[in-house]
Design a protein around this motif. Structure first.
Motif, PDB file in Angstrom:
ATOM      1  N   UNK A  16       0.964  -1.244  -0.103  1.00 27.57           N
ATOM      2  CA  UNK A  16      -0.034  -0.189  -0.065  1.00 27.57           C
ATOM      3  C   UNK A  16       0.958   1.290  -0.015  1.00 27.57           C
ATOM      4  N   UNK A  17       1.904   1.227   0.784  1.00 25.36           N
ATOM      5  CA  UNK A  17       2.698   2.458   0.886  1.00 25.36           C
ATOM      6  C   UNK A  17       3.580   2.695  -0.251  1.00 25.36           C
ATOM      7  N   UNK A  18       3.914   1.521  -0.844  1.00 29.35           N
ATOM      8  CA  UNK A  18       4.751   1.454  -2.067  1.00 29.35           C
ATOM      9  C   UNK A  18       3.926   2.016  -3.395  1.00 29.35           C
ATOM     10  N   UNK A  19       2.611   1.638  -3.427  1.00 28.52           N
ATOM     11  CA  UNK A  19       1.713   1.977  -4.476  1.00 28.52           C
ATOM     12  C   UNK A  19       1.447   3.513  -4.160  1.00 28.52           C
ATOM     13  N   UNK A  20       1.305   4.275  -3.125  1.00 31.34           N
ATOM     14  CA  UNK A  20       0.993   5.490  -2.854  1.00 31.34           C
ATOM     15  C   UNK A  20       2.391   6.070  -3.174  1.00 31.34           C
ATOM     16  N   UNK A  21       3.569   5.586  -2.895  1.00 31.29           N
ATOM     17  CA  UNK A  21       4.454   6.424  -3.145  1.00 31.29           C
ATOM     18  C   UNK A  21       4.903   6.476  -4.597  1.00 31.29           C
ATOM     19  N   UNK A  22       4.633   5.380  -5.123  1.00 31.14           N
ATOM     20  CA  UNK A  22       4.825   5.638  -6.725  1.00 31.14           C
ATOM     21  C   UNK A  22       4.032   6.364  -7.467  1.00 31.14           C
ATOM     22  N   UNK A  23       2.729   6.406  -6.695  1.00 30.18           N
ATOM     23  CA  UNK A  23       1.630   7.419  -7.473  1.00 30.18           C
ATOM     24  C   UNK A  23       1.917   8.822  -7.460  1.00 30.18           C
ATOM     25  N   UNK A  24       2.643   9.070  -6.239  1.00 29.81           N
ATOM     26  CA  UNK A  24       3.188  10.338  -5.920  1.00 29.81           C
ATOM     27  C   UNK A  24       4.326  10.886  -6.891  1.00 29.81           C
ATOM     28  N   UNK A  25       4.932   9.771  -7.433  1.00 34.83           N
ATOM     29  CA  UNK A  25       6.017  10.267  -8.452  1.00 34.83           C
ATOM     30  C   UNK A  25       5.493   9.869  -9.690  1.00 34.83           C
ATOM     31  N   UNK A  26       4.256   9.724 -10.067  1.00 35.55           N
ATOM     32  CA  UNK A  26       3.545   9.807 -11.208  1.00 35.55           C
ATOM     33  C   UNK A  26       3.748   8.449 -11.770  1.00 35.55           C
ATOM     34  N   UNK A  27       3.854   7.294 -11.007  1.00 40.66           N
ATOM     35  CA  UNK A  27       3.850   6.049 -11.725  1.00 40.66           C
ATOM     36  C   UNK A  27       2.730   5.166 -11.404  1.00 40.66           C
ATOM     37  N   UNK A  28       2.503   4.332 -12.192  1.00 40.57           N
ATOM     38  CA  UNK A  28       1.176   3.554 -12.165  1.00 40.57           C
ATOM     39  C   UNK A  28       1.679   2.370 -11.639  1.00 40.57           C
ATOM     40  N   UNK A  29       0.807   1.640 -10.824  1.00 40.00           N
ATOM     41  CA  UNK A  29       0.851   0.187  -9.984  1.00 40.00           C
ATOM     42  C   UNK A  29      -0.127  -0.904 -10.200  1.00 40.00           C
ATOM     43  N   UNK A  30       0.306  -1.929 -10.274  1.00 35.19           N
ATOM     44  CA  UNK A  30      -0.810  -3.085 -10.337  1.00 35.19           C
ATOM     45  C   UNK A  30      -0.314  -4.195  -9.686  1.00 35.19           C
ATOM     46  N   UNK A  31      -1.076  -4.471  -8.477  1.00 36.50           N
ATOM     47  CA  UNK A  31      -0.615  -5.662  -7.677  1.00 36.50           C
ATOM     48  C   UNK A  31      -1.215  -6.799  -8.319  1.00 36.50           C
ATOM     49  N   UNK A  32      -0.449  -8.049  -8.381  1.00 35.55           N
ATOM     50  CA  UNK A  32      -0.838  -9.152  -8.994  1.00 35.55           C
ATOM     51  C   UNK A  32      -1.048 -10.350  -8.209  1.00 35.55           C
ATOM     52  N   UNK A  33      -2.109 -11.065  -8.428  1.00 38.06           N
ATOM     53  CA  UNK A  33      -2.526 -12.177  -7.768  1.00 38.06           C
ATOM     54  C   UNK A  33      -2.639 -13.335  -8.604  1.00 38.06           C
ATOM     55  N   UNK A  34      -2.639 -14.718  -8.065  1.00 36.78           N
ATOM     56  CA  UNK A  34      -2.901 -15.962  -8.787  1.00 36.78           C
ATOM     57  C   UNK A  34      -1.758 -16.150  -9.812  1.00 36.78           C
ATOM     58  N   UNK A  35      -0.416 -16.137  -9.205  1.00 33.31           N
ATOM     59  CA  UNK A  35       0.617 -16.199  -9.871  1.00 33.31           C
ATOM     60  C   UNK A  35       1.396 -17.541  -9.565  1.00 33.31           C
ATOM     61  N   UNK A  36       2.142 -18.059 -10.291  1.00 28.59           N
ATOM     62  CA  UNK A  36       2.864 -19.337  -9.860  1.00 28.59           C
ATOM     63  C   UNK A  36       3.859 -19.092  -9.106  1.00 28.59           C
ATOM     64  N   UNK A  37       3.890 -19.020  -7.720  1.00 31.31           N
ATOM     65  CA  UNK A  37       4.931 -18.855  -6.806  1.00 31.31           C
ATOM     66  C   UNK A  37       6.218 -19.477  -7.058  1.00 31.31           C
ATOM     67  N   UNK A  38       6.257 -20.667  -7.212  1.00 31.69           N
ATOM     68  CA  UNK A  38       7.494 -21.448  -7.597  1.00 31.69           C
ATOM     69  C   UNK A  38       8.088 -20.909  -8.932  1.00 31.69           C
ATOM     70  N   UNK A  39       7.396 -20.850  -9.964  1.00 30.37           N
ATOM     71  CA  UNK A  39       7.878 -20.307 -11.255  1.00 30.37           C
ATOM     72  C   UNK A  39       8.594 -18.822 -10.820  1.00 30.37           C
ATOM     73  N   UNK A  40       8.053 -18.131 -10.121  1.00 30.23           N
ATOM     74  CA  UNK A  40       8.555 -16.874  -9.836  1.00 30.23           C
ATOM     75  C   UNK A  40       9.985 -16.953  -9.136  1.00 30.23           C
ATOM     76  N   UNK A  41       9.734 -17.870  -8.010  1.00 29.96           N
ATOM     77  CA  UNK A  41      11.185 -18.155  -7.284  1.00 29.96           C
ATOM     78  C   UNK A  41      11.974 -18.496  -8.164  1.00 29.96           C
ATOM     79  N   UNK A  42      11.739 -19.512  -8.909  1.00 24.92           N
ATOM     80  CA  UNK A  42      12.842 -20.073 -10.025  1.00 24.92           C
ATOM     81  C   UNK A  42      13.458 -18.916 -10.845  1.00 24.92           C
ATOM     82  N   UNK A  43      12.547 -18.120 -11.473  1.00 28.05           N
ATOM     83  CA  UNK A  43      12.929 -16.993 -12.358  1.00 28.05           C
ATOM     84  C   UNK A  43      13.788 -16.021 -11.731  1.00 28.05           C
ATOM     85  N   UNK A  44      13.747 -15.853 -10.490  1.00 28.81           N
ATOM     86  CA  UNK A  44      14.324 -14.644  -9.613  1.00 28.81           C
ATOM     87  C   UNK A  44      15.403 -15.522  -8.939  1.00 28.81           C
ATOM     88  N   UNK A  45      15.667 -16.817  -9.156  1.00 21.47           N
ATOM     89  CA  UNK A  45      16.790 -17.353  -8.407  1.00 21.47           C
ATOM     90  C   UNK A  45      16.832 -17.424  -6.849  1.00 21.47           C
TER      91      UNK A  45
END
Length: 98
Positions: A16-45
């Motif tokens: 929430x604070x990251x989204x507010x901070x990003x908006x204050x700097x003119x950036x857009x945000x989108x929290x994501x749900x229903x992702x494959x946590x294992x695949x993310x963990x592997x992709x980010x090593x």
């Protein structure tokens, strides 16, 4: 377990604070749900004991369409002091003394 619930709640508070901070700097945000946590963990090593709780995309929108085109106007969503008083003017204060 309770620690997992605590973790997820605090990650959402941080997001929430990251989204507010990003908006204050003119950036857009989108929290994501229903992702494959294992695949993310592997992709980010990430190590096997790392838990991926949520993902937050931060960037700039490419079009100028409204973010929420079907959102109700503020005067139908915000009530001052009492339900039914629309707008931002506070409701009249009534005396509690007889």
């Amino acid at each position: 377990p309770a620690i997992e619930l605590w973790l997820h709640r605090h990650v959402m508070i941080a997001f929430t604070y990251m989204m507010i901070g990003a908006a204050a700097l003119g950036w857009d945000t989108a929290p994501m749900e229903q992702f494959d946590a294992l695949a993310v963990r592997k992709a980010l090593n990430l190590p096997p004991d790392a838990e991926v709780v949520a993902l937050l995309a931060i960037g700039r929108r490419q079009n100028s369409e409204p973010t929420f085109p079907d959102r109700l106007p503020v005067d139908q969503l915000v009530f001052a002091e009492r339900f039914g008083n629309t707008g931002f003017e506070p409701a009249p204060v009534t005396s509690l003394s007889a």
